[in-house]
Design a protein around this motif. Structure first.
Motif, mmCIF file in Angstrom:
data_model
loop_
_atom_site.group_PDB
_atom_site.id
_atom_site.type_symbol
_atom_site.label_atom_id
_atom_site.label_comp_id
_atom_site.label_asym_id
_atom_site.label_seq_id
_atom_site.Cartn_x
_atom_site.Cartn_y
_atom_site.Cartn_z
ATOM 1 N N LEU A 165 0.702 -1.326 -0.092
ATOM 2 C CA LEU A 165 0.189 -0.030 0.106
ATOM 3 C C LEU A 165 0.871 1.191 -0.095
ATOM 4 O O LEU A 165 0.744 2.265 -0.849
ATOM 5 N N THR A 166 1.863 1.129 0.941
ATOM 6 C CA THR A 166 2.820 2.679 0.969
ATOM 7 C C THR A 166 3.553 2.810 -0.552
ATOM 8 O O THR A 166 3.322 3.830 -0.801
ATOM 9 N N LEU A 167 4.013 1.655 -1.008
ATOM 10 C CA LEU A 167 4.869 1.803 -2.167
ATOM 11 C C LEU A 167 3.943 2.245 -3.339
ATOM 12 O O LEU A 167 4.227 3.031 -4.193
ATOM 13 N N ARG A 168 2.689 1.571 -3.399
ATOM 14 C CA ARG A 168 1.710 1.844 -4.365
ATOM 15 C C ARG A 168 1.301 3.256 -4.496
ATOM 16 O O ARG A 168 1.304 3.907 -5.331
ATOM 17 N N ASN A 169 1.064 3.767 -3.076
ATOM 18 C CA ASN A 169 0.639 5.348 -3.128
ATOM 19 C C ASN A 169 1.781 6.162 -3.514
ATOM 20 O O ASN A 169 1.273 7.082 -4.186
ATOM 21 N N ARG A 170 2.980 5.778 -3.162
ATOM 22 C CA ARG A 170 3.950 6.771 -3.395
ATOM 23 C C ARG A 170 4.125 6.816 -5.095
ATOM 24 O O ARG A 170 4.291 7.734 -5.640
ATOM 25 N N ILE A 171 4.154 5.658 -5.576
ATOM 26 C CA ILE A 171 4.204 5.660 -7.094
ATOM 27 C C ILE A 171 3.052 6.165 -7.834
ATOM 28 O O ILE A 171 3.386 7.152 -8.719
ATOM 29 N N PHE A 172 1.975 5.956 -7.306
ATOM 30 C CA PHE A 172 0.720 6.329 -7.980
ATOM 31 C C PHE A 172 0.809 8.084 -7.875
ATOM 32 O O PHE A 172 -0.024 8.816 -8.508
ATOM 33 N N HIS A 173 1.240 8.464 -6.901
ATOM 34 C CA HIS A 173 1.061 10.101 -6.566
ATOM 35 C C HIS A 173 2.423 10.793 -6.901
ATOM 36 O O HIS A 173 2.713 11.776 -6.490
ATOM 37 N N HIS A 174 3.100 9.884 -7.833
ATOM 38 C CA HIS A 174 4.640 10.695 -8.384
ATOM 39 C C HIS A 174 5.485 10.986 -7.413
ATOM 40 O O HIS A 174 6.214 12.064 -7.561
ATOM 41 N N GLU A 175 5.681 10.421 -6.274
ATOM 42 C CA GLU A 175 6.591 10.435 -5.101
ATOM 43 C C GLU A 175 7.841 9.750 -5.304
ATOM 44 O O GLU A 175 7.910 8.921 -6.201
ATOM 45 N N ILE A 176 8.847 10.292 -4.738
ATOM 46 C CA ILE A 176 10.174 9.608 -4.706
ATOM 47 C C ILE A 176 10.306 8.250 -3.864
ATOM 48 O O ILE A 176 9.354 8.121 -2.773
ATOM 49 N N ILE A 177 10.860 7.304 -4.770
ATOM 50 C CA ILE A 177 10.839 5.819 -4.120
ATOM 51 C C ILE A 177 12.348 5.392 -3.912
ATOM 52 O O ILE A 177 12.847 4.525 -3.333
ATOM 53 N N ILE A 178 13.333 6.156 -4.984
ATOM 54 C CA ILE A 178 14.666 5.715 -5.100
ATOM 55 C C ILE A 178 15.421 5.600 -3.677
ATOM 56 O O ILE A 178 16.448 5.278 -3.525
#
Length: 221
Positions: free
Chosen positions: A165-178
């Motif tokens: 859920l956390t990673l999915r939301n960050r990706i779908f809201h165009h936030e940093i994951i790297i």
């Protein structure tokens, strides 16, 4: 020419958007390269996120249909019986959204309209008595789990669902994951484990279209 294009893109994205990518005293150029790399990796996560999200909600619906009440979503709309207030409200909101879109109120439409957060909330301990203690409920949802004799299996799966859920939301809201503190390779490994619990066969199809491993080995900006 390339420098002017980069400068134009930096201005277009805004300093605020790129600020998260300036860790380690990086300049604007490195921040931009990180931003673009972040987009590539976010795209590479899409296949596994999509497979898990769709499979999980379908399996949960199937498990409730089979072990608690047939066609439960439709019945729940008229009489709150299974869901707690927070999830029941989300179900009613999903119905309202379908009506605004002039879509029929069907099981399939409701399943698709409800958010991933709704389905993951059904996997919390507050639904143990109502759902997860039912015979074969866990086995229907996670049919390829490694050891069904294991005690409190849900507590071992739930951290993977939280990561999803956390990673999915960050990706779908165009936030940093790297800059994920756990490392993206570890995140991907955990998501593969979760998908494998749902269906080992899905991993075969995932590997046919996955580009994550190729991207993660690239030189990082």
């Amino acid at each position: 020419m390339e420098k002017s294009i980069h400068k134009s893109l930096i201005n277009l994205l805004s300093d605020c958007r790129l600020s998260s990518y300036k860790y380690g005293n990086a300049d604007e150029q490195i921040a931009l390269e990180r931003y673009l790399y972040n987009i590539e990796l976010s795209k590479a996560f899409y296949p596994i996120l999509s497979l898990i999200e769709v499979s999980l909600r379908n399996r949960l619906n199937e498990a409730i249909d089979k072990t608690v009440k047939p066609d439960w979503l439709i019945q729940e709309l008229s009489e709150q019986d299974i869901l707690l207030d927070s999830e029941y409200k989300k179900l009613q909101e999903a119905k309202s959204k379908l009506l605004k879109k002039r879509k029929a109120i069907t099981k399939d439409h409701l399943i698709a309209e409800l958010s991933l957060g709704f389905w993951i909330h059904l996997c919390t301990k507050k639904y143990k008595a109502q759902l997860w203690h039912r015979k074969n409920f866990f086995r229907i949802v996670f049919s390829d789990y490694s050891d069904f004799t294991e005690f409190d299996k849900l507590s071992k799966v739930f951290p993977l669902l939280q990561l999803l859920l956390t990673l999915r939301n960050r990706i779908f809201h165009h936030e940093i994951i790297i800059n994920n503190p756990n490392g993206l390779e570890n995140c991907y490994k955990s998501l593969r484990q979760l998908l494998g619990y749902i269906s080992q066969d899905s991993l075969i199809y995932l590997d046919r279209i996955c580009t994550f491993r190729e991207l993660i080995t690239k030189q990082k900006p």
